[in-house]
Write an enzyme that holds these catalytic residues in place. Structure first.
Site, PDB file in Angstrom:
ATOM      1  N   GLY A   1      -7.516   8.261   7.389  1.00  0.00           N
ATOM      2  CA  GLY A   1      -7.808   8.693   8.833  1.00  0.00           C
ATOM      3  C   GLY A   1      -9.436   8.708   9.159  1.00  0.00           C
ATOM      4  O   GLY A   1     -10.291   8.584   8.134  1.00  0.00           O
TER       5      GLY A   1
ATOM      6  N   ASP B   1       0.718  -1.343  -0.098  1.00  0.00           N
ATOM      7  CA  ASP B   1       0.140   0.039  -0.115  1.00  0.00           C
ATOM      8  C   ASP B   1       0.911   1.161   0.094  1.00  0.00           C
ATOM      9  O   ASP B   1       1.749   1.454   0.890  1.00  0.00           O
ATOM     10  CB  ASP B   1      -0.835  -0.098   1.323  1.00  0.00           C
ATOM     11  CG  ASP B   1      -1.810   1.088   1.211  1.00  0.00           C
ATOM     12  OD1 ASP B   1      -2.428   1.490   0.150  1.00  0.00           O
ATOM     13  OD2 ASP B   1      -1.989   1.633   2.411  1.00  0.00           O
ATOM     14  N   HIS B   2       0.687   2.176  -1.175  1.00  0.00           N
ATOM     15  CA  HIS B   2       1.349   3.555  -1.025  1.00  0.00           C
ATOM     16  C   HIS B   2       2.600   3.203  -0.905  1.00  0.00           C
ATOM     17  O   HIS B   2       3.515   3.818  -0.367  1.00  0.00           O
ATOM     18  CB  HIS B   2       0.909   4.332   0.124  1.00  0.00           C
ATOM     19  CG  HIS B   2      -0.612   4.933   0.033  1.00  0.00           C
ATOM     20  ND1 HIS B   2      -0.597   5.762  -0.961  1.00  0.00           N
ATOM     21  CD2 HIS B   2      -1.481   4.461   0.463  1.00  0.00           C
ATOM     22  CE1 HIS B   2      -1.892   6.306  -0.864  1.00  0.00           C
ATOM     23  NE2 HIS B   2      -2.304   5.385   0.048  1.00  0.00           N
TER      24      HIS B   2
ATOM     25  N   HIS C   1      -9.537   5.027  -1.942  1.00  0.00           N
ATOM     26  CA  HIS C   1      -8.669   5.173  -0.531  1.00  0.00           C
ATOM     27  C   HIS C   1      -9.359   6.117   0.247  1.00  0.00           C
ATOM     28  O   HIS C   1     -10.218   6.986  -0.022  1.00  0.00           O
ATOM     29  CB  HIS C   1      -7.091   5.820  -1.039  1.00  0.00           C
ATOM     30  CG  HIS C   1      -6.281   4.776  -1.344  1.00  0.00           C
ATOM     31  ND1 HIS C   1      -5.018   4.441  -0.943  1.00  0.00           N
ATOM     32  CD2 HIS C   1      -6.451   4.438  -2.817  1.00  0.00           C
ATOM     33  CE1 HIS C   1      -4.619   3.491  -1.946  1.00  0.00           C
ATOM     34  NE2 HIS C   1      -5.403   3.520  -2.848  1.00  0.00           N
TER      35      HIS C   1
END
Length: 288
Positions: free
Chosen positions: A180, A80-81, A209
Site C-alpha cells: 500500500g 500474486d499472493h 513486495h
C-alpha cells in the site's frame, strides 16, 4: 512473447536489473502496462491477485495471454499472493506462467511443505510454470496508521534452507517494505544489510513486495544489491484512478474512448518511471 518467470528473472539476475511486476485488474491498466513496456523495450510481469482475478474473471487471463503472444517483449503472467495450493492449481489451469504461493504467515515447516507441493505440480506442467515463495512477512500500511504494523524480517540462514527444501524459482523477502501507500509523515527504511546476507546465502532471484511509496533511492539500492523483481500496485492504480475521477467531473462523458485514454497516459508515465528505476529499459534485447 509469453514466458515463465524463471526465464525472465534468470536473465535479470545475470544482468543485475529488476523486472517490474504490475498488478493488473482491468483492460485499461493492461493496455497501459503493455504499451509502455513495449515502448521501453522492457520485459514485464503482469501480476494478478486472487481478489483481482475474482473481479476480472477467468476469461481476462486469455486476454493477457493474447497480448503476451503478440508482444515483441517477454511477458510473464503471474499469480500474486496465491493463498492456497488450490489457488495455484487453478491459475496453472487458466494459463498463468508463474504462481506465487504465499505461506509466509504459516510456521516454517508448513510454509516449506505447501511451497514444495506447489512446485511439484507447477514444474510438472507442460510449459514449466515457475513458483515464487515468501519467507518473512512484510507490513501493511493500514496497520501503520493504527500503530500495529509488524514486519518479520527474513532470516538469511532460514532463506537458504527454505530455497533448498522447496525448489522454488524465486524468493520474496521481507526487508522493511509494506503493502500500500504509506501515510503522511511515515518514513520507511529498507534493511539492505539483510538483503546482502540473503543474497550471499541463496542462488535464486529475489523479489521485493510492497515497493510503492519507498524512496526511489532505496528501491534503486535494493536492485543494485540483488532484487530482480519488484511488485508495483498502488503506485500505478492511485494516479490512474485519480485521473479517472478528474475526467468524470464532466458528467456528459460516457464512452470509454473518451474517458480512459488520458488516464492510461498518466499510468504509462508511472510505468516508464519504474522501468527506468529498475534499470529494465532496453533489456528485452537480452532475451532474443
Amino acid at each position: 512473447m509469453l514466458v515463465n518467470m524463471k526465464t525472465i528473472l534468470d536473465v535479470a539476475k545475470a544482468n543485475n536489473f529488476a523486472v517490474p511486476a504490475f498488478n493488473t485488474s482491468s483492460n485499461m491498466i493492461l493496455t497501459g502496462v503493455i504499451k509502455e513496456s513495449i515502448a521501453q523495450n522492457a520485459p514485464v510481469i503482469i501480476a494478478i491477485h486472487p481478489d483481482e482475478l475474482s473481479f476480472v474473471q477467468d476469461s481476462f487471463v486469455k486476454a493477457v495471454i493474447d497480448e503476451a503472444n503478440h508482444a515483441p517483449i517477454p511477458v510473464c503472467i503471474h499469480l500474486d499472493h496465491g493463498g492456497s495450493f488450490e489457488d495455484c492449481v487453478k491459475a496453472i489451469s487458466l494459463g498463468f506462467t508463474s504462481v506465487m504461493i504465499d505461506g509466509s504467515l504459516l510456521p516454517f515447516g508448513e510454509n516449506v511443505a505447501v511451497c514444495k507441493k506447489v512446485c511439484e505440480v507447477a514444474h510438472a506442467a507442460a510449459n514449466y510454470v515457475s513458483v515464487e515463495g515468501e519467507l518473512g512477512t512484510i507490513g501493511n500500511t493500514d496497520s501503520i496508521e493504527t500503530g500495529n504494523n509488524v514486519i518479520k524480517y527474513t532470516v538469511p540462514e532460514d532463506a537458504k534452507t527454505f530455497v533448498e527444501e522447496t525448489g522454488i524459482d524465486a524468493l520474496a523477502v521481507a526487508i522493511g517494505t509494506s503493502h500500500g501507500l504509506y501515510p503522511a509523515g511515515f518514513v520507511a527504511k529498507l534493511r539492505i544489510d539483510i538483503l546482502d546476507a540473503i543474497k550471499n546465502m541463496v542462488d535464486v532471484p529475489l523479489v521485493l513486495h510492497g515497493g510503492s511509496s519507498n524512496p526511489d533511492s532505496e528501491i534503486a539500492a535494493a536492485v543494485e544489491h540483488g532484487i530482480n523483481k519488484v511488485n508495483i500496485s498502488s503506485d500505478i492504480k492511485a494516479p490512474f484512478y485519480k485521473k479517472c475521477r478528474e475526467v468524470l467531473q464532466n458528467q456528459s462523458l460516457r464512452e470509454p474512448n473518451a474517458i480512459y485514454p488520458s488516464c492510461i497516459e498518466v499510468l504509462r508515465e508511472v510505468v516508464a518511471q519504474k522501468i527506468h528505476l529498475f534499470n529494465a529499459d532496453g533489456k528485452a534485447d537480452l532475451y532474443r
